[in-house]
Design a protein around this motif. Structure first.
Motif, PDB file in Angstrom:
ATOM      1  N   TYR A  28      15.172  12.992 -18.132  1.00 19.58           N
ATOM      2  CA  TYR A  28      15.875  13.923 -17.072  1.00 19.58           C
ATOM      3  C   TYR A  28      17.423  13.450 -17.148  1.00 19.58           C
ATOM      4  O   TYR A  28      17.983  14.493 -17.171  1.00 19.58           O
ATOM      5  N   LEU A  29      17.992  12.029 -17.202  1.00 20.73           N
ATOM      6  CA  LEU A  29      18.811  11.495 -16.952  1.00 20.73           C
ATOM      7  C   LEU A  29      19.417  11.387 -18.355  1.00 20.73           C
ATOM      8  O   LEU A  29      20.952  11.715 -18.207  1.00 20.73           O
ATOM      9  N   PHE A  30      18.650  11.241 -19.274  1.00 27.44           N
ATOM     10  CA  PHE A  30      19.422  11.598 -20.868  1.00 27.44           C
ATOM     11  C   PHE A  30      19.992  13.033 -21.377  1.00 27.44           C
ATOM     12  O   PHE A  30      21.279  13.197 -21.302  1.00 27.44           O
ATOM     13  N   LEU A  31      19.134  14.514 -20.551  1.00 27.76           N
ATOM     14  CA  LEU A  31      19.862  15.365 -20.954  1.00 27.76           C
ATOM     15  C   LEU A  31      20.633  15.967 -19.822  1.00 27.76           C
ATOM     16  O   LEU A  31      21.451  17.101 -20.781  1.00 27.76           O
ATOM     17  N   GLY A  32      20.644  15.360 -18.752  1.00 21.70           N
ATOM     18  CA  GLY A  32      21.325  16.059 -17.859  1.00 21.70           C
ATOM     19  C   GLY A  32      22.712  14.916 -18.072  1.00 21.70           C
ATOM     20  O   GLY A  32      23.454  15.601 -18.176  1.00 21.70           O
ATOM     21  N   GLY A  33      23.224  13.591 -18.525  1.00 25.12           N
ATOM     22  CA  GLY A  33      24.262  12.899 -19.190  1.00 25.12           C
ATOM     23  C   GLY A  33      24.368  14.046 -20.384  1.00 25.12           C
ATOM     24  O   GLY A  33      25.732  14.129 -20.318  1.00 25.12           O
ATOM     25  N   LEU A  34      23.410  14.508 -20.988  1.00 24.26           N
ATOM     26  CA  LEU A  34      24.179  15.327 -22.516  1.00 24.26           C
ATOM     27  C   LEU A  34      24.371  16.680 -22.113  1.00 24.26           C
ATOM     28  O   LEU A  34      25.329  16.720 -22.414  1.00 24.26           O
ATOM     29  N   VAL A  35      24.258  17.655 -20.672  1.00 27.10           N
ATOM     30  CA  VAL A  35      24.637  18.267 -20.535  1.00 27.10           C
ATOM     31  C   VAL A  35      26.159  18.252 -20.178  1.00 27.10           C
ATOM     32  O   VAL A  35      26.725  18.855 -19.968  1.00 27.10           O
ATOM     33  N   CYS A  56      34.654  28.012 -32.973  1.00 25.07           N
ATOM     34  CA  CYS A  56      35.049  27.627 -31.863  1.00 25.07           C
ATOM     35  C   CYS A  56      33.657  27.151 -31.350  1.00 25.07           C
ATOM     36  O   CYS A  56      32.699  27.709 -31.179  1.00 25.07           O
ATOM     37  N   ILE A  57      33.647  25.473 -30.884  1.00 27.07           N
ATOM     38  CA  ILE A  57      32.256  25.088 -30.485  1.00 27.07           C
ATOM     39  C   ILE A  57      31.763  25.558 -28.851  1.00 27.07           C
ATOM     40  O   ILE A  57      30.112  25.463 -28.937  1.00 27.07           O
ATOM     41  N   CYS A  58      33.060  25.746 -28.664  1.00 24.25           N
ATOM     42  CA  CYS A  58      32.107  26.518 -27.285  1.00 24.25           C
ATOM     43  C   CYS A  58      32.121  27.965 -27.028  1.00 24.25           C
ATOM     44  O   CYS A  58      31.408  28.463 -26.653  1.00 24.25           O
ATOM     45  N   SER A  59      31.279  28.122 -28.757  1.00 25.96           N
ATOM     46  CA  SER A  59      30.342  29.321 -28.797  1.00 25.96           C
ATOM     47  C   SER A  59      29.151  28.821 -28.690  1.00 25.96           C
ATOM     48  O   SER A  59      27.760  29.880 -28.853  1.00 25.96           O
ATOM     49  N   VAL A  64      23.308  25.474 -25.632  1.00 25.02           N
ATOM     50  CA  VAL A  64      22.346  24.224 -25.849  1.00 25.02           C
ATOM     51  C   VAL A  64      22.352  23.625 -25.172  1.00 25.02           C
ATOM     52  O   VAL A  64      21.199  23.272 -24.119  1.00 25.02           O
ATOM     53  N   GLY A  65      23.091  23.498 -23.756  1.00 23.64           N
ATOM     54  CA  GLY A  65      23.278  23.706 -22.352  1.00 23.64           C
ATOM     55  C   GLY A  65      22.032  23.557 -21.941  1.00 23.64           C
ATOM     56  O   GLY A  65      21.129  22.956 -21.257  1.00 23.64           O
ATOM     57  N   LEU A  66      21.852  24.861 -21.586  1.00 21.16           N
ATOM     58  CA  LEU A  66      20.889  25.677 -21.076  1.00 21.16           C
ATOM     59  C   LEU A  66      19.419  25.472 -21.107  1.00 21.16           C
ATOM     60  O   LEU A  66      19.102  24.812 -20.447  1.00 21.16           O
ATOM     61  N   VAL A  67      19.295  25.054 -22.335  1.00 20.21           N
ATOM     62  CA  VAL A  67      18.106  24.942 -23.267  1.00 20.21           C
ATOM     63  C   VAL A  67      17.844  23.754 -22.547  1.00 20.21           C
ATOM     64  O   VAL A  67      16.655  22.941 -22.200  1.00 20.21           O
ATOM     65  N   MET A  68      18.633  22.304 -23.019  1.00 21.40           N
ATOM     66  CA  MET A  68      18.599  20.862 -22.538  1.00 21.40           C
ATOM     67  C   MET A  68      18.236  20.953 -21.111  1.00 21.40           C
ATOM     68  O   MET A  68      17.692  19.852 -20.435  1.00 21.40           O
ATOM     69  N   LEU A  69      18.957  21.478 -20.638  1.00 21.54           N
ATOM     70  CA  LEU A  69      19.148  21.352 -19.034  1.00 21.54           C
ATOM     71  C   LEU A  69      17.651  21.841 -18.419  1.00 21.54           C
ATOM     72  O   LEU A  69      17.121  21.407 -17.685  1.00 21.54           O
ATOM     73  N   SER A  70      16.837  23.322 -19.434  1.00 26.25           N
ATOM     74  CA  SER A  70      15.579  23.151 -18.692  1.00 26.25           C
ATOM     75  C   SER A  70      14.917  22.853 -18.580  1.00 26.25           C
ATOM     76  O   SER A  70      13.835  22.340 -18.146  1.00 26.25           O
ATOM     77  N   LEU A  71      14.723  21.921 -20.169  1.00 26.45           N
ATOM     78  CA  LEU A  71      13.828  21.379 -20.840  1.00 26.45           C
ATOM     79  C   LEU A  71      14.317  19.684 -19.850  1.00 26.45           C
ATOM     80  O   LEU A  71      13.278  19.029 -19.132  1.00 26.45           O
ATOM     81  N   PRO A 111      24.969  28.605 -13.632  1.00 21.54           N
ATOM     82  CA  PRO A 111      25.710  30.779 -13.599  1.00 21.54           C
ATOM     83  C   PRO A 111      26.849  29.633 -14.840  1.00 21.54           C
ATOM     84  O   PRO A 111      27.777  31.053 -15.035  1.00 21.54           O
ATOM     85  N   VAL A 112      27.816  28.536 -14.457  1.00 25.70           N
ATOM     86  CA  VAL A 112      28.766  28.059 -14.584  1.00 25.70           C
ATOM     87  C   VAL A 112      28.504  28.076 -16.608  1.00 25.70           C
ATOM     88  O   VAL A 112      28.919  28.854 -17.294  1.00 25.70           O
ATOM     89  N   LEU A 113      27.402  27.918 -17.049  1.00 24.78           N
ATOM     90  CA  LEU A 113      26.544  28.185 -18.600  1.00 24.78           C
ATOM     91  C   LEU A 113      27.005  28.592 -18.778  1.00 24.78           C
ATOM     92  O   LEU A 113      27.377  29.036 -20.305  1.00 24.78           O
TER      93      LEU A 113
END
Length: 320
Positions: A28-35, A56-59, A64-71, A111-113
């Protein structure tokens, strides 16, 4: 005067060695930091107006962040003893509790993601849904709103990244974690992992080189913070010195120096510096080493921290 007698006792057959956190918390700490790192990079891209470019990588990062944070949230949920009472975290806000801060920060992150992703969604998503396409066009026509969203993504990314370290440092019962520098350390590590991931998947060559440079800065900062943390522990109390000993001849010496420092920071730093200087080609090897090292950092600190104890240091009986 009544004489007083103090008895200090420690017997590992009587006083159990307690480890309550398993693999779920480090993951959890790793995925939270990655996001957190992904949100910082996305926020910077939005503020700079790079969302106008299709490559742009912002697309990709917000999705990816939504998936990682949910995991990560799933891993955290699996760790809970009383899973069906998790909703009670959101019935109150405790300013002095890092867990309360974390619970509410995570509520704001989603919501920001999602909003950041809608600014420049992948072409496939726009083709599948006209609603997504219209929302994207509406947002792109309002650059001030996009910049505000980028600033929010930057701020929440920093808050989320620091929180993952503060969560440990607030637990004063463990001398290894008893340092406020864990927050900046986990933030630097999360930003480094996110820059490494972006370096590996970015389609724009300029963006790839920029991410490699960012990763080099974050890795250097992480190395410096680790050195400061070790100096702080060795110049602290006896239990803190004993906790530092876990990495200097103790049970976690090899995992810390091999997987976290050598393979997770120093080697990829050398490889990426050579790649940025155009002496060797860019390779996914260094980013993979960085992300593995970032995960190893969380495992080593969570497990070693649970092994450290104030009584162990006082009595000089740290278990090896």
């Amino acid at each position: 005067m009544t004489p007083e007698l103090f008895i200090t006792r420690h017997n590992e057959l009587v006083d159990p060695f307690v480890q309550v956190w398993s693999w779920q918390i480090p993951v959890y700490l790793f995925l939270g930091g990655l996001v957190a790192g992904m949100m910082i990079i996305t926020g910077f891209s939005l503020v700079k107006g790079r969302y106008g470019e299709r490559s742009c990588i912002c697309s990709a990062l917000p999705g990816v962040g939504l998936v990682m944070l949910s995991l990560g949230m799933l891993a955290l949920f699996l760790d809970l003893e009383h899973k069906w009472y998790v909703w009670r975290l959101y019935t109150t806000f405790q300013p002095s509790s890092p867990m309360s801060w974390g619970a509410w920060i995570l509520v704001l992150v989603y919501p920001v993601l999602i909003a950041s992703w809608l600014v420049r969604p992948p072409a496939l998503l726009e083709d599948l849904s006209q609603t997504v396409e219209r929302a994207s066009a509406w947002l792109q026509a309002r650059p001030q709103a996009v910049r505000a969203m980028g600033a929010a993504s930057l701020g929440l990314g920093v808050a989320l990244g620091i929180y993952t370290g503060i969560l440990l440092s607030s637990l004063g019962a463990r001398p290894l974690w008893s340092s406020g520098i864990l927050g900046p350390l986990f933030l630097a590590s999360g930003l480094s992992a996110a820059a490494a991931f972006t370096h590996m998947v970015a389609r724009n060559e300029h963006e790839r080189i920029e991410m490699a440079r960012l990763d080099n800065v974050a890795l250097t900062a992480e190395l410096g913070i680790l050195a400061l943390l070790m100096l702080g522990l060795f110049s602290g109390s006896a239990p803190q010195m004993a906790a530092a000993g876990l990495f200097m001849g103790g049970a976690y010496t090899a995992p810390f120096w091999v997987f976290v420092v050598a393979l997770g920071i120093v080697m990829p730093l050398i490889i990426q510096n050579l790649a940025v200087a155009h002496r060797i080609a860019h390779t996914p090897l260094a980013p993979l080493m960085v992300m593995t090292g970032s995960l190893a950092l969380r495992f080593v600190f969570v497990q070693a921290g649970q092994m450290s104890h104030w009584a162990h240091g006082v009595l000089g009986v740290i278990r090896h």
